[in-house]
Scaffold this active site. Structure first.
Site, PDB file in Angstrom:
ATOM      1  N   ASN A 159      46.865  45.111  46.149  1.00 41.73           N
ATOM      2  CA  ASN A 159      45.621  45.225  45.381  1.00 41.73           C
ATOM      3  C   ASN A 159      45.963  45.924  44.060  1.00 41.73           C
ATOM      4  OD1 ASN A 159      43.095  45.784  44.359  1.00 41.73           O
ATOM      5  ND2 ASN A 159      42.525  47.229  45.980  1.00 41.73           N
ATOM      6  N   LYS A 218      44.183  46.486  41.528  1.00 39.93           N
ATOM      7  CA  LYS A 218      43.069  47.244  40.932  1.00 39.93           C
ATOM      8  C   LYS A 218      43.013  46.963  39.424  1.00 39.93           C
ATOM      9  CE  LYS A 218      43.395  50.504  44.689  1.00 39.93           C
ATOM     10  NZ  LYS A 218      43.157  51.855  45.200  1.00 39.93           N
ATOM     11  N   GLU A 264      36.256  51.549  46.615  1.00 40.38           N
ATOM     12  CA  GLU A 264      35.933  51.845  45.207  1.00 40.38           C
ATOM     13  C   GLU A 264      34.700  51.059  44.772  1.00 40.38           C
ATOM     14  OE1 GLU A 264      39.891  51.104  43.768  1.00 40.38           O
ATOM     15  OE2 GLU A 264      40.534  52.905  44.833  1.00 40.38           O
TER      16      GLU A 264
HETATM   17  P1  PGA Z   1      46.662  53.080  47.626  1.00 38.49           P
HETATM   18  O1  PGA Z   1      45.399  52.073  47.574  1.00 38.49           O
HETATM   19  O2  PGA Z   1      47.772  52.327  48.305  1.00 38.49           O
HETATM   20  O3  PGA Z   1      46.962  53.381  46.182  1.00 38.49           O
HETATM   21  O4  PGA Z   1      46.229  54.263  48.394  1.00 38.49           O
HETATM   22  C1  PGA Z   1      45.077  51.249  48.661  1.00 38.49           C
HETATM   23  C2  PGA Z   1      43.837  50.475  48.375  1.00 38.49           C
HETATM   24  O5  PGA Z   1      42.908  51.018  47.749  1.00 38.49           O
HETATM   25  O6  PGA Z   1      43.723  49.287  48.750  1.00 38.49           O
END
Ligand code: PGA
Length: 251
Positions: free
Chosen positions: A9, A11, A98
């Site tokens: 992901n 983001k 989120e």
């Molecule tokens: P992270 O994020 O690996 O940076 O903790 C995971 C996610 O939000 O899918």
């Protein structure tokens, strides 16, 4: 045997040129090495079409990070399921914490999105997970149960069988704090039992349940060796080819 899935992901990271270099790094790292694991990448909307072209002739699958539940219309700034299909997306992440906490998505909104994804032949990666406060109040199971029951309300078993669940404790996302393999396994097992109550034992056995929250190459092998953990949804560590592939090749 459920096939392991490693999904990245991205983001809100990587512009178009950074997208091109990250995907070429991943392709380079994969070339000549075999993996049975399913690899999914979820770049930002603007990079999806380019990403699709770059992963042609590989086994990497493409996911979006979100979508709207309406077909089309006056929803400024939104992207529809049909638009995602048209650029070659097969998967879509829905209900990420989120989206829930920063953008106010409720279980009901996520339920509408899941239904829209199924009616458009997109495969959802449905995220659930408790906050730190909820865990400390011993509410993990009840929160996860509520998210699953409302999220999947009215979704027939045939559709459900095309869905991936991602359990991501909110307190472990982007914090460097990972759930211990035992903590994660306990919730994954609870989720699988819940699925067998809602649908059937067969669907529960087939269901892919990913763990997410600070997964890195040095903790992925242990997490992913747990009985009910079928892969990882990776945030921070998916932004560099070495760390993303380190997770892919750790299982
Ligand atoms: P992270 O994020 O690996 O940076 O903790 C995971 C996610 O939000 O899918």
């Amino acid at each position: 045997m459920r096939r392991k899935v490693i999904a990245g992901n991205w983001k809100m990271n990587n512009d178009l040129s950074e997208t091109i270099s990250l995907i070429s790094g991943i392709k380079k790292g994969l070339s000549g090495k075999r993996t049975e694991n399913l690899i999914i990448i979820a770049p930002p909307f603007i990079s999806l079409e380019t990403a699709k072209t770059l992963i042609k002739e590989t086994d990497i699958k493409l996911s979006a990070q979100n979508m709207h539940f309406e077909e089309n219309g006056a929803f400024t700034g939104e992207i529809s399921a049909k638009m995602l299909k048209s650029v070659g997306c097969e998967y879509v992440i829905l209900g990420h914490s989120e989206r829930r906490t920063i953008f106010g998505e409720t279980d009901q909104i996520i339920n509408k999105k899941l239904k829209k994804a199924f009616s458009t032949d997109l495969l959802p990666i449905f995220c659930i997970g408790e906050s730190l406060e909820e865990r400390e109040n011993n509410e993990t199971n009840s929160v996860v149960e509520r998210q699953i029951k409302y999220g999947l309300d009215g979704i027939p078993e045939d559709d459900f069988n095309n869905l991936i669940i991602a359990y991501e404790p909110v307190w472990a996302i982007g914090t460097g704090k990972t759930a211990s393999p035992e903590q994660a396994q306990e919730v994954h097992n609870f989720i699988r039992n819940l699925i067998s109550e809602i649908y059937s034992v067969n669907s529960a056995e087939k269901c892919t349940i990913l763990y997410g929250g600070s997964v890195k190459p040095d903790n992925s092998a242990e997490l992913l060796s747990q009985n009910d953990i079928d892969g990882a949804l990776v945030g921070g560590a998916c932004l560099k080819p070495d760390s993303f592939l380190g997770i892919v090749y750790s299982v």
